[in-house]
Scaffold this motif. Structure first.
Motif, PDB file in Angstrom:
ATOM      1  N   ARG A  65     -36.690  40.498   9.021  1.00 51.83           N
ATOM      2  CA  ARG A  65     -35.502  40.794   9.827  1.00 51.83           C
ATOM      3  C   ARG A  65     -35.682  40.356  11.278  1.00 51.83           C
ATOM      4  NH1 ARG A  65     -32.324  43.073   6.475  1.00 51.83           N
ATOM      5  NH2 ARG A  65     -32.845  44.760   5.092  1.00 51.83           N
ATOM      6  N   ASP A  66     -36.928  40.081  11.684  1.00 54.10           N
ATOM      7  CA  ASP A  66     -37.225  39.712  13.066  1.00 54.10           C
ATOM      8  C   ASP A  66     -38.382  38.715  13.072  1.00 54.10           C
ATOM      9  OD1 ASP A  66     -38.864  40.465  15.783  1.00 54.10           O
ATOM     10  OD2 ASP A  66     -36.690  40.657  16.008  1.00 54.10           O
ATOM     11  N   PHE A  67     -38.354  37.773  14.019  1.00 54.42           N
ATOM     12  CA  PHE A  67     -39.391  36.747  14.062  1.00 54.42           C
ATOM     13  C   PHE A  67     -40.784  37.298  14.374  1.00 54.42           C
ATOM     14  CE2 PHE A  67     -36.420  33.271  13.767  1.00 54.42           C
ATOM     15  CZ  PHE A  67     -37.191  32.338  13.098  1.00 54.42           C
ATOM     16  N   SER A  68     -40.877  38.495  14.917  1.00 55.88           N
ATOM     17  CA  SER A  68     -42.196  39.079  15.164  1.00 55.88           C
ATOM     18  C   SER A  68     -42.946  39.297  13.851  1.00 55.88           C
ATOM     19  CB  SER A  68     -42.071  40.393  15.924  1.00 55.88           C
ATOM     20  OG  SER A  68     -41.375  41.347  15.145  1.00 55.88           O
ATOM     21  N   GLU A  69     -42.240  39.347  12.738  1.00 61.33           N
ATOM     22  CA  GLU A  69     -42.860  39.524  11.424  1.00 61.33           C
ATOM     23  C   GLU A  69     -43.473  38.239  10.880  1.00 61.33           C
ATOM     24  OE1 GLU A  69     -40.427  41.968   8.676  1.00 61.33           O
ATOM     25  OE2 GLU A  69     -39.040  42.106  10.373  1.00 61.33           O
ATOM     26  N   THR A  70     -43.371  37.116  11.611  1.00 61.31           N
ATOM     27  CA  THR A  70     -43.970  35.860  11.147  1.00 61.31           C
ATOM     28  C   THR A  70     -45.403  35.692  11.632  1.00 61.31           C
ATOM     29  OG1 THR A  70     -43.158  34.594  13.052  1.00 61.31           O
ATOM     30  CG2 THR A  70     -41.725  34.694  11.098  1.00 61.31           C
ATOM     31  N   LYS A  71     -45.882  36.577  12.484  1.00 61.11           N
ATOM     32  CA  LYS A  71     -47.236  36.437  13.036  1.00 61.11           C
ATOM     33  C   LYS A  71     -48.327  36.359  11.970  1.00 61.11           C
ATOM     34  CE  LYS A  71     -46.174  38.297  17.534  1.00 61.11           C
ATOM     35  NZ  LYS A  71     -46.323  37.183  18.396  1.00 61.11           N
ATOM     36  N   PRO A  72     -48.231  37.096  10.842  1.00 53.39           N
ATOM     37  CA  PRO A  72     -49.301  37.007   9.837  1.00 53.39           C
ATOM     38  C   PRO A  72     -49.307  35.709   9.020  1.00 53.39           C
ATOM     39  CG  PRO A  72     -47.911  38.951   9.441  1.00 53.39           C
ATOM     40  CD  PRO A  72     -47.298  38.170  10.548  1.00 53.39           C
ATOM     41  N   LEU A  73     -48.293  34.870   9.163  1.00 49.80           N
ATOM     42  CA  LEU A  73     -48.236  33.635   8.374  1.00 49.80           C
ATOM     43  C   LEU A  73     -49.374  32.687   8.750  1.00 49.80           C
ATOM     44  CD1 LEU A  73     -44.406  32.842   8.481  1.00 49.80           C
ATOM     45  CD2 LEU A  73     -45.706  33.772   6.567  1.00 49.80           C
ATOM     46  N   VAL A  74     -49.882  31.988   7.764  1.00 50.09           N
ATOM     47  CA  VAL A  74     -50.905  30.967   7.983  1.00 50.09           C
ATOM     48  C   VAL A  74     -50.272  29.817   8.770  1.00 50.09           C
ATOM     49  CG1 VAL A  74     -52.421  29.330   6.783  1.00 50.09           C
ATOM     50  CG2 VAL A  74     -52.033  31.598   5.830  1.00 50.09           C
ATOM     51  N   ALA A  75     -51.045  29.163   9.628  1.00 49.71           N
ATOM     52  CA  ALA A  75     -50.524  28.042  10.421  1.00 49.71           C
ATOM     53  C   ALA A  75     -49.915  26.987   9.507  1.00 49.71           C
ATOM     54  CB  ALA A  75     -51.641  27.438  11.267  1.00 49.71           C
ATOM     55  N   GLY A  76     -48.753  26.487   9.902  1.00 52.93           N
ATOM     56  CA  GLY A  76     -48.085  25.457   9.117  1.00 52.93           C
ATOM     57  C   GLY A  76     -46.603  25.396   9.439  1.00 52.93           C
ATOM     58  N   LEU A  77     -45.882  24.606   8.668  1.00 52.70           N
ATOM     59  CA  LEU A  77     -44.445  24.430   8.840  1.00 52.70           C
ATOM     60  C   LEU A  77     -43.718  25.295   7.824  1.00 52.70           C
ATOM     61  CD1 LEU A  77     -42.085  22.895  10.199  1.00 52.70           C
ATOM     62  CD2 LEU A  77     -42.346  21.166   8.423  1.00 52.70           C
TER      63      LEU A  77
END
Length: 96
Positions: A65-77
């Motif tokens: 629901r918020d971009f702050s939740e993307t921090k755990p994603l592995v580096a990439g596109l």
């Protein structure tokens, strides 16, 4: 930010809202430049209720629901799909 860095603000908008991105380019061509969404103006009539994140293979990674939740994603596109109900209102690219 270094005194010799360059900061570029990119603003893109349409009838659904507005995105503001800031790019910081450090001196001497350092390839670790940061590109981050800094704000999303959801004042349009069709604001989104969720963001579905897909990898470059089209596989659904997670729903947020918020971009702050993307921090755990592995580096990439990644390819965010902004949704309101069963309708996609916007798509973009996310470089993490």
């Amino acid at each position: 930010m270094s005194t010799y860095s360059v900061r570029i603000d990119i603003i893109a908008g349409n009838q659904y809202g507005r995105d503001v991105y800031k790019i910081e380019l450090p001196p001497y061509g350092n390839p670790s430049a940061k590109i981050e969404p800094t704000s999303v103006d959801r004042t349009g009539n069709d604001s989104f209720t969720e963001i579905r994140i897909f990898n470059t293979h089209g596989q659904h990674v997670r729903t947020i629901r918020d971009f702050s939740e993307t921090k755990p994603l592995v580096a990439g596109l990644y390819l965010p799909e902004y949704r309101k109900g069963n309708r996609t209102v916007k798509t973009s690219r996310l470089l993490r």
